[in-house]
Design an enzyme around this catalytic site. Structure first.
Site, PDB file in Angstrom:
ATOM      1  N   HIS A 269       2.884 -23.560 -32.022  1.00  0.00           N
ATOM      2  CA  HIS A 269       3.938 -22.795 -32.681  1.00  0.00           C
ATOM      3  C   HIS A 269       4.260 -21.557 -31.854  1.00  0.00           C
ATOM      4  O   HIS A 269       3.506 -21.221 -30.930  1.00  0.00           O
ATOM      5  CB  HIS A 269       3.457 -22.365 -34.074  1.00  0.00           C
TER       6      HIS A 269
ATOM      7  N   HIS B  83       5.811 -16.643 -26.819  1.00  0.00           N
ATOM      8  CA  HIS B  83       4.965 -17.619 -26.118  1.00  0.00           C
ATOM      9  C   HIS B  83       4.414 -18.635 -27.097  1.00  0.00           C
ATOM     10  O   HIS B  83       4.380 -18.376 -28.308  1.00  0.00           O
ATOM     11  CB  HIS B  83       3.806 -16.904 -25.417  1.00  0.00           C
TER      12      HIS B  83
HETATM   13  P1  2AM Z   1      -0.924 -16.422 -30.376  1.00  0.00           P
HETATM   14  O1  2AM Z   1       0.391 -17.041 -30.676  1.00  0.00           O
HETATM   15  O2  2AM Z   1      -0.876 -15.501 -29.202  1.00  0.00           O
HETATM   16  O3  2AM Z   1      -2.015 -17.424 -30.278  1.00  0.00           O
HETATM   17  C1  2AM Z   1      -2.359 -17.231 -35.836  1.00  0.00           C
HETATM   18  O4  2AM Z   1      -3.554 -16.626 -35.470  1.00  0.00           O
HETATM   19  C2  2AM Z   1      -1.255 -16.827 -34.911  1.00  0.00           C
HETATM   20  O5  2AM Z   1      -1.053 -15.423 -34.996  1.00  0.00           O
HETATM   21  C3  2AM Z   1      -1.547 -17.152 -33.462  1.00  0.00           C
HETATM   22  O6  2AM Z   1      -0.415 -17.797 -32.944  1.00  0.00           O
HETATM   23  C4  2AM Z   1      -1.761 -15.808 -32.817  1.00  0.00           C
HETATM   24  O7  2AM Z   1      -1.258 -15.498 -31.591  1.00  0.00           O
HETATM   25  C5  2AM Z   1      -1.022 -14.877 -33.698  1.00  0.00           C
HETATM   26  N1  2AM Z   1      -1.595 -13.534 -33.604  1.00  0.00           N
HETATM   27  C6  2AM Z   1      -0.943 -12.430 -33.215  1.00  0.00           C
HETATM   28  N2  2AM Z   1      -1.727 -11.357 -33.260  1.00  0.00           N
HETATM   29  C7  2AM Z   1      -2.934 -11.775 -33.664  1.00  0.00           C
HETATM   30  C8  2AM Z   1      -4.178 -11.129 -33.877  1.00  0.00           C
HETATM   31  N3  2AM Z   1      -4.334  -9.809 -33.722  1.00  0.00           N
HETATM   32  N4  2AM Z   1      -5.213 -11.878 -34.280  1.00  0.00           N
HETATM   33  C9  2AM Z   1      -5.066 -13.219 -34.452  1.00  0.00           C
HETATM   34  N5  2AM Z   1      -3.925 -13.887 -34.273  1.00  0.00           N
HETATM   35  C10 2AM Z   1      -2.853 -13.179 -33.881  1.00  0.00           C
END
Ligand code: 2AM
Length: 190
Positions: free
Chosen positions: A37, A121
């Site tokens: 996603h 991303h």
């Molecule tokens: P990502 O897209 O860079 O992997 C669920 O965890 C989603 O929330 C993931 O897609 C994750 O990032 C995003 N996300 C953004 N900030 C986060 C954080 N501080 N901790 C965990 N997940 C985060």
């Protein structure tokens, strides 16, 4: 408490094409193809009333549908030990606008999300142990021309995230249609 985030889902062919790349790096924890996603905002753990507020607040976000093109690969952090491998996105103003409005809608219900600059991303893998540099370079070289045909984005979703013993599991809690035909000028003002 619910662990929530707002994201775009990807069409099947994009998930399948990304999954083809998910090999060849030692110690990578590849994200399950079905779970791929693009995150717009991460709310973290919120209580039930905030969950309900977020559900309603996001319904007020208005932007037009747009096309999204996945291209290129990148890493977080971009300096130092690699923790995350991702597929990038061709710059798309409508995506940026949608992300800003999602953040604003959440701020309106007093949910503050990270202030870090939005770098759109799709996370492909995470690493506890960074892969050896030569393997990383070989991987980048093999996929240097990565690019998918654009696909239409006509909605976004509120997801909950479940961190089990294995890989994280995500579930769509609510979906929001983007609205075609919004005046470009009117849309730009918001
Ligand atoms: P990502 O897209 O860079 O992997 C669920 O965890 C989603 O929330 C993931 O897609 C994750 O990032 C995003 N996300 C953004 N900030 C986060 C954080 N501080 N901790 C965990 N997940 C985060």
């Amino acid at each position: 408490m619910n662990r929530l985030f707002v994201a775009l889902d990807l069409p099947r062919y994009a998930k399948d094409s990304l999954a083809v790349m998910q090999q060849g790096l030692p110690d990578a924890r590849w994200v399950d193809a079905d779970m791929l996603h693009l995150t717009l905002a991460f709310l973290g753990e919120v209580d039930r009333p905030t969950f309900i507020d977020a559900m309603h607040g996001l319904a007020r976000v208005e932007t037009r549908p747009f096309d999204l093109e996945l291209q290129g690969l990148g890493f977080f952090p971009n300096r130092g030990a690699v923790r995350q491998l991702w597929a990038g996105v061709r710059p798309e103003p409508e995506l940026e606008r949608l992300q800003r409005r999602v953040v604003r809608a959440l701020a309106d219900i007093d949910v503050v999300v990270e202030k870090r600059r939005f770098v759109p991303h799709v996370t492909l893998a995470r690493f506890r142990v960074p892969p050896p540099e030569p393997r990383l370079q070989a991987f980048l070289q093999r996929h240097s021309l990565f690019r998918l045909p654009p696909f239409p984005v006509s909605d976004f979703h509120l997801y909950s995230s479940w961190l089990g013993a294995g890989a994280a599991h995500y579930e769509i809690e609510a979906s929001y249609e983007l609205v075609p035909g919004l005046e470009p000028d009117a849309a730009a003002r918001r």
